[in-house]
Write a protein that holds these residues in place. Structure first.
Motif, PDB file in Angstrom:
ATOM      1  N   VAL A 106       3.994   1.495  -1.136  1.00 21.27           N
ATOM      2  CA  VAL A 106       4.612   1.620  -2.454  1.00 21.27           C
ATOM      3  C   VAL A 106       3.607   2.265  -3.408  1.00 21.27           C
ATOM      4  O   VAL A 106       3.928   3.150  -4.193  1.00 21.27           O
ATOM      5  CB  VAL A 106       5.045   0.246  -3.011  1.00 21.27           C
ATOM      6  CG1 VAL A 106       5.617   0.401  -4.410  1.00 21.27           C
ATOM      7  CG2 VAL A 106       6.078  -0.397  -2.100  1.00 21.27           C
ATOM      8  N   LEU A 107       2.374   1.798  -3.291  1.00 19.14           N
ATOM      9  CA  LEU A 107       1.282   2.324  -4.097  1.00 19.14           C
ATOM     10  C   LEU A 107       1.161   3.831  -3.906  1.00 19.14           C
ATOM     11  O   LEU A 107       0.970   4.589  -4.861  1.00 19.14           O
ATOM     12  CB  LEU A 107      -0.010   1.622  -3.671  1.00 19.14           C
ATOM     13  CG  LEU A 107      -1.167   1.510  -4.642  1.00 19.14           C
ATOM     14  CD1 LEU A 107      -0.702   1.128  -6.022  1.00 19.14           C
ATOM     15  CD2 LEU A 107      -2.175   0.493  -4.133  1.00 19.14           C
ATOM     16  N   LYS A 108       1.290   4.263  -2.675  1.00 15.68           N
ATOM     17  CA  LYS A 108       1.163   5.691  -2.384  1.00 15.68           C
ATOM     18  C   LYS A 108       2.254   6.508  -3.063  1.00 15.68           C
ATOM     19  O   LYS A 108       1.994   7.573  -3.622  1.00 15.68           O
ATOM     20  CB  LYS A 108       1.201   5.930  -0.879  1.00 15.68           C
ATOM     21  CG  LYS A 108      -0.160   5.737  -0.250  1.00 15.68           C
ATOM     22  CD  LYS A 108      -0.172   6.047   1.236  1.00 15.68           C
ATOM     23  CE  LYS A 108      -1.563   5.745   1.790  1.00 15.68           C
ATOM     24  NZ  LYS A 108      -1.565   5.467   3.223  1.00 15.68           N
ATOM     25  N   MET A 128       3.826   5.718  -5.675  1.00 13.79           N
ATOM     26  CA  MET A 128       3.619   5.684  -7.118  1.00 13.79           C
ATOM     27  C   MET A 128       2.502   6.625  -7.543  1.00 13.79           C
ATOM     28  O   MET A 128       2.569   7.270  -8.584  1.00 13.79           O
ATOM     29  CB  MET A 128       3.354   4.260  -7.577  1.00 13.79           C
ATOM     30  CG  MET A 128       4.006   3.989  -8.914  1.00 13.79           C
ATOM     31  SD  MET A 128       4.060   2.271  -9.372  1.00 13.79           S
ATOM     32  CE  MET A 128       5.640   1.756  -8.785  1.00 13.79           C
ATOM     33  N   ALA A 129       1.475   6.702  -6.710  1.00 17.15           N
ATOM     34  CA  ALA A 129       0.379   7.627  -6.977  1.00 17.15           C
ATOM     35  C   ALA A 129       0.897   9.063  -6.958  1.00 17.15           C
ATOM     36  O   ALA A 129       0.486   9.908  -7.758  1.00 17.15           O
ATOM     37  CB  ALA A 129      -0.720   7.454  -5.942  1.00 17.15           C
ATOM     38  N   MET A 146       0.833  -1.199   0.000  1.00 12.74           N
ATOM     39  CA  MET A 146       0.000   0.000   0.000  1.00 12.74           C
ATOM     40  C   MET A 146       0.870   1.253   0.000  1.00 12.74           C
ATOM     41  O   MET A 146       0.556   2.240  -0.662  1.00 12.74           O
ATOM     42  CB  MET A 146      -0.881  -0.041   1.261  1.00 12.74           C
ATOM     43  CG  MET A 146      -1.967   0.987   1.285  1.00 12.74           C
ATOM     44  SD  MET A 146      -3.193   0.727  -0.025  1.00 12.74           S
ATOM     45  CE  MET A 146      -4.148   2.215   0.169  1.00 12.74           C
TER      46      MET A 146
END
Lengths: 225, 225
Positions: free
Chosen positions: A127-129, A131-132, A125
């Motif tokens: 990492v996702l942030k 990337m966002a 999650m």
DNA sequence: AATAAAATATGATTTTTGTCAGGTTTTTTT
DNA sequence: AAAAAAACCTGACAAAAATCATATTTTATT
């Protein structure tokens, strides 16, 4: 905590969600590498099998255009990660990375991180942030490129470098780029980049000493039409 | 499987990692909404509390530039998701979404998906993959914008629409945009966009019927200097 | 169907940016 | 320290794109 651990953790806050054990393991298998100025760290089309974490120095991420000119997509400094995408996809990297000065980096093999990525949702999650966030920055850059003049874009990259990477003791921008690099960031011909910087100099908005640039009048840069 | 389920699944392949039960639950709490042509689905700066999935129609994602002009960042069609970023961050959305024709959409509240995102690493990983892909596309767009002429960019968007969204029975591009939209995608003045399309018409590269555009000579678009 | 409004089109002109060609300065190599 | 190479700079000109002005066509409204 080892020096590298804290380095990775500081900026790539995705790693903050790793447990102590996970972090120790990742940290243990890192490989320190040195890259000299101008050295190509990886090239568009290569298959990366891990991420590089910048311990010191600066590098540029570039992409070759069909017209043969390189476009700088992003600058990466201490704590930044290269090759994030490789963790997520099997695809070859779409960017090249070139050291702008001497650099120290840690290489963390993909295999080490993948396990955490598959088992620790909080980590994924995070990492996702990041990337966002990259994606948002990217939208911003696109609009700037599409809607602003070369002069405006040059003014903004100067301020960006000033604000994000700071100045040395004499007040010069701490990241030193060639005029060609400036052109390649702003997306213009090298001569145009030179011309605009010369103009800024004439107007006492900046001063230079060799390649080094000092912002003398931030306000003018900011409010330039 | 309900119609909506298959719709979400088809294109947003991140959702394919949800278990059958998870998918059923998400699908159950969806809300179908209709948006008329020109309707603003959400605006830059709003807080989104979920994602929209496009069932039919097309919309543009835009960002306002400081000069007051809108820049189209992306076109989204059937199966595409709007507001992905809202799942990952609390931040306000950085883009606006406007329907280009009448649209049917499903709204899935963030709360419903978050649970899966936190507990199903495979699902999170898949979301990560689509975001990494978006990021790659974004790099590509940036380079195009920075290094290519307006004419070249116009040629490419025409081919892009042709290749990705197809044509109607008469061979016209199935997505119908105003000249202003074309300008805003390509990043130029409306007059310039019109002028270039007129030129393409004169050279028999395209033909038009009202707003509708038919590509007559794909090869010329492709190899245009 | 007439009117109004919006979108499309085109010409004329200016501004911006790119290209080529020739310099000078700085940096690197020998 | 000299020579070579690379980077920087500037002028002149060409090309690309923006802006302004004004028609014309298409679409929407009454």
């Amino acid at each position: 905590m080892s020096k590298c651990e804290s380095c990775i953790v500081r900026e790539f806050n995705a790693l903050k969600s790793l447990t102590r054990e996970e972090l120790m393991r990742v940290s243990a298998c890192k490989t320190a590498k040195i890259f000299r100025k101008g050295h190509v760290i990886f090239e568009e089309g290569e298959t990366l099998n891990g991420v590089y974490c910048v311990k010191s120095g600066v590098c540029k991420l570039t992409k070759m255009s069909e017209n043969g000119k390189d476009q700088v997509v992003k600058l990466v400094v201490k704590g930044g990660l290269l090759g994030k995408r490789s963790l997520v996809t099997e695809q070859k990297t779409n960017l090249s990375a070139v050291a702008l000065n001497d650099m120290e980096m840690c290489f963390v093999p993909k295999s080490e991180i993948m396990d955490d990525l598959n088992k620790n949702p909080k980590f994924t999650m995070d990492v996702l942030k990041t990337m966002a966030e990259d994606l948002k920055d990217s939208d911003e850059s696109l609009v700037n490129m599409a809607q602003k003049s070369v002069k405006r874009r040059m003014a903004e990259i100067l301020m960006y470098i000033h604000d994000n990477f700071g100045t040395d003791d004499d007040g010069y921008l701490s990241i030193v780029l060639s005029r060609e690099d400036y052109a390649s960031i702003v997306g213009t011909a090298t001569e145009s980049a030179i011309r605009i910087l010369s103009q800024f100099k004439k107007e006492d908005i900046i001063s230079t000493s060799g390649k080094r640039i000092k912002i003398e009048d931030y306000h003018s840069l900011k409010w330039m039409e």
